[in-house]
Design a protein around this motif. Structure first.
Motif, PDB file in Angstrom:
ATOM      1  N   SER A  23       1.212  -1.344  -0.283  1.00 41.71           N
ATOM      2  CA  SER A  23       0.522   0.073  -0.547  1.00 41.71           C
ATOM      3  C   SER A  23       0.652   1.307  -0.156  1.00 41.71           C
ATOM      4  O   SER A  23       0.052   2.449  -0.506  1.00 41.71           O
ATOM      5  CB  SER A  23      -1.210   0.000   1.235  1.00 41.71           C
ATOM      6  N   THR A  24       2.593   1.320   0.139  1.00 42.90           N
ATOM      7  CA  THR A  24       3.245   2.369  -0.240  1.00 42.90           C
ATOM      8  C   THR A  24       3.962   2.160  -1.374  1.00 42.90           C
ATOM      9  O   THR A  24       3.917   1.253  -1.530  1.00 42.90           O
ATOM     10  CB  THR A  24       3.646   1.989   1.549  1.00 42.90           C
ATOM     11  N   LEU A 149       3.487  12.375   9.502  1.00 43.28           N
ATOM     12  CA  LEU A 149       4.444  13.462   9.970  1.00 43.28           C
ATOM     13  C   LEU A 149       4.553  14.215   8.656  1.00 43.28           C
ATOM     14  O   LEU A 149       4.574  15.462   9.022  1.00 43.28           O
ATOM     15  CB  LEU A 149       4.688  13.293  10.490  1.00 43.28           C
ATOM     16  N   GLU A 150       5.577  14.149   7.242  1.00 45.26           N
ATOM     17  CA  GLU A 150       5.605  14.652   6.809  1.00 45.26           C
ATOM     18  C   GLU A 150       5.287  15.251   5.933  1.00 45.26           C
ATOM     19  O   GLU A 150       5.187  16.130   4.432  1.00 45.26           O
ATOM     20  CB  GLU A 150       6.916  14.312   6.221  1.00 45.26           C
ATOM     21  N   MET A 151       3.655  14.398   5.034  1.00 49.58           N
ATOM     22  CA  MET A 151       2.666  14.674   4.543  1.00 49.58           C
ATOM     23  C   MET A 151       2.046  16.160   4.854  1.00 49.58           C
ATOM     24  O   MET A 151       1.503  16.744   5.694  1.00 49.58           O
ATOM     25  CB  MET A 151       1.127  13.800   4.047  1.00 49.58           C
ATOM     26  N   ASP A 152       1.444  17.275   3.172  1.00 45.90           N
ATOM     27  CA  ASP A 152       0.728  18.119   3.720  1.00 45.90           C
ATOM     28  C   ASP A 152       0.048  18.030   3.533  1.00 45.90           C
ATOM     29  O   ASP A 152      -0.852  18.059   2.442  1.00 45.90           O
ATOM     30  CB  ASP A 152       1.490  19.039   2.672  1.00 45.90           C
ATOM     31  N   PHE A 262      -0.611   6.616  12.176  1.00 46.14           N
ATOM     32  CA  PHE A 262       0.324   5.954  10.927  1.00 46.14           C
ATOM     33  C   PHE A 262      -0.313   5.773   9.287  1.00 46.14           C
ATOM     34  O   PHE A 262       0.029   5.563   8.784  1.00 46.14           O
ATOM     35  CB  PHE A 262       1.228   4.405  10.920  1.00 46.14           C
ATOM     36  N   ASN A 263      -1.739   6.484  10.010  1.00 45.46           N
ATOM     37  CA  ASN A 263      -2.862   6.474   8.662  1.00 45.46           C
ATOM     38  C   ASN A 263      -2.872   7.538   7.974  1.00 45.46           C
ATOM     39  O   ASN A 263      -3.017   8.184   6.696  1.00 45.46           O
ATOM     40  CB  ASN A 263      -3.868   5.713   8.293  1.00 45.46           C
ATOM     41  N   SER A 264      -3.523   8.774   8.679  1.00 45.29           N
ATOM     42  CA  SER A 264      -4.127   9.890   8.453  1.00 45.29           C
ATOM     43  C   SER A 264      -3.642  10.998  10.070  1.00 45.29           C
ATOM     44  O   SER A 264      -3.822   9.682  11.034  1.00 45.29           O
ATOM     45  CB  SER A 264      -5.671   9.571   8.520  1.00 45.29           C
TER      46      SER A 264
END
Length: 397
Positions: A23-24, A149-152, A262-264
């Motif tokens: 899924s990654t 954590l890195e996702m905008d 870990f998902n959202s």
């Protein structure tokens, strides 16, 4: 636990690990998202290496498969970056893992497919395999939390977290002699042994780990800026990192706090245990709570013996939502004997790691026992870790 139950757990772990990897996207499978964590692809490969080490190299005496990849999947054999450069491409790694999973489960399920070996006679082999995969699965989730954590992403909090000073909700443990650790448990690692008889004085312990609301009250009271709450090393870490909140916390455009899973992103529930604290923050929080006075005076981080005794005597019945930091350095028990098996040997008795107990929401059943000991460096911030405090006994008038 019966063999078919352990085999079922192993098959489930295989499936969950593959799902996380599939899924990654490929690029993110090979990225390092935290300086203390490896890429996701390395953990998948490490899991299959460890399982094959136990089954084929140790039990069957066949090291052909493990020898070919040992320098990639044994920490420290090569520099980290060099190990990661040697990881096979995504499809190759995935097919290799799937093939090994099927073959290994088949061998474990059919006793005639394996030679006689002490690990099979004692039942330890399957326990070791399931537990090592359980540990690696949780590490894979930690990697994905760091990725998140890195996702905008913009997240608007729907349920505002309000800071609330903790109140005393304490349970008592009586002075006495208690047994900790384990003796003949087939699942036990070497650091859980041998069983010990220890003496404890009276103490009281939090019914629940520290909550999000209580930790927010600590931050709002200036906890991160008051050196008096921190150890010397903790204060240096605090000033270097510049933290003002737990690692997994973020704020929306209205300055409301939310958490990163870990998902959202998710709203922080006031009554839930705070997650993502370091040992340094746990100590500072305990010192702040102690200043609140009355029944909270003398608050301190629990010792692992206190946690285990409170758990074994059923004083604490609710745990396992966050790993709980303990006050003590991770050390061997008296008369400790290291295992002869490299992949089961404890490597963190270095006077730098601290103990954690209890497990998180993502910890598998195989690791949820009173004697299981986890450890981490005090600055480790990516764990699903929280805080439980102890207090002196109630003073009689």
């Amino acid at each position: 636990m019966r063999k078919h139950e352990l085999l079922g757990q192993l098959s489930n772990l295989h499936e969950m690990m593959i799902q996380l990897f599939e899924s990654t996207i490929e690029e993110e499978c090979y990225r390092q998202f935290h300086p203390m964590l490896a890429p996701l692809a390395w953990y998948l490969g490490r899991g299959m290496y460890t399982e094959t080490y136990w089954l084929r190299e140790i039990v069957q005496g066949d090291s052909e498969m493990t020898a070919r990849v040992r320098e990639i999947f044994i920490p420290g054999v090569l520099p980290d970056q060099e190990q990661w450069k040697r990881l096979p491409p995504r499809d190759h790694l995935l097919n290799w893992a799937l093939e090994l999973q099927d073959e290994n489960v088949m061998r474990l399920a059919n006793p005639g497919a394996l030679p006689q070996h002490p690990l099979l006679t004692s039942g330890r082999l399957l326990h070791f395999i399931v537990q090592s995969q359980s540990e690696i699965y949780e590490q894979m989730l930690q990697v994905l939390s760091e990725r998140c954590l890195e996702m905008d992403r913009s997240h608007q909090v729907k349920r505002t977290l309000i800071g609330r000073v903790p109140t005393a909700d304490l349970l008592g443990v009586s002075q006495g002699h208690y047994r900790i650790g384990t003796g003949n448990d087939a699942a036990a690692f070497d650091n859980e042994q041998p069983s010990q008889l220890i003496q404890l004085s009276n103490f009281r312990i939090d019914r629940q780990p520290a909550t999000n609301a209580a930790f927010l009250a600590f931050t709002e009271a200036g906890g991160y800026n008051n050196q008096a709450y921190w150890s010397d090393t903790g204060w240096l870490w605090n000033k270097k990192k510049g933290y003002t909140h737990p690692h997994h916390w973020r704020q929306d455009d209205r300055q409301n706090w939310y958490g990163i899973g870990f998902n959202s992103p998710v709203d922080l529930i006031a009554e839930d245990p705070v997650m993502g604290t370091t040992h340094h923050e746990a100590v500072a929080y305990a010192n702040w709570v102690s200043t609140l006075g009355d029944e909270l005076s003398g608050a301190a981080l629990q010792h692992e013996y206190q946690w285990e005794v409170a758990t074994r005597t059923k004083v604490i019945k609710q745990f396992g939502r966050v790993w709980e930091w303990c006050s003590n350095i991770f050390e061997p028990y008296a008369d400790y004997v290291a295992t002869n098996y490299q992949e089961a040997k404890t490597t963190t008795f270095d006077n730098r790691h601290y103990t954690l107990r209890g497990g998180s929401l993502h910890t598998q059943r195989a690791l949820r026992r009173a004697s299981y000991r986890n450890s981490a460096l005090p600055e480790t911030d990516y764990l699903f870790s929280g805080i439980r405090l102890i207090y002196p006994p109630r003073q009689e008038n």
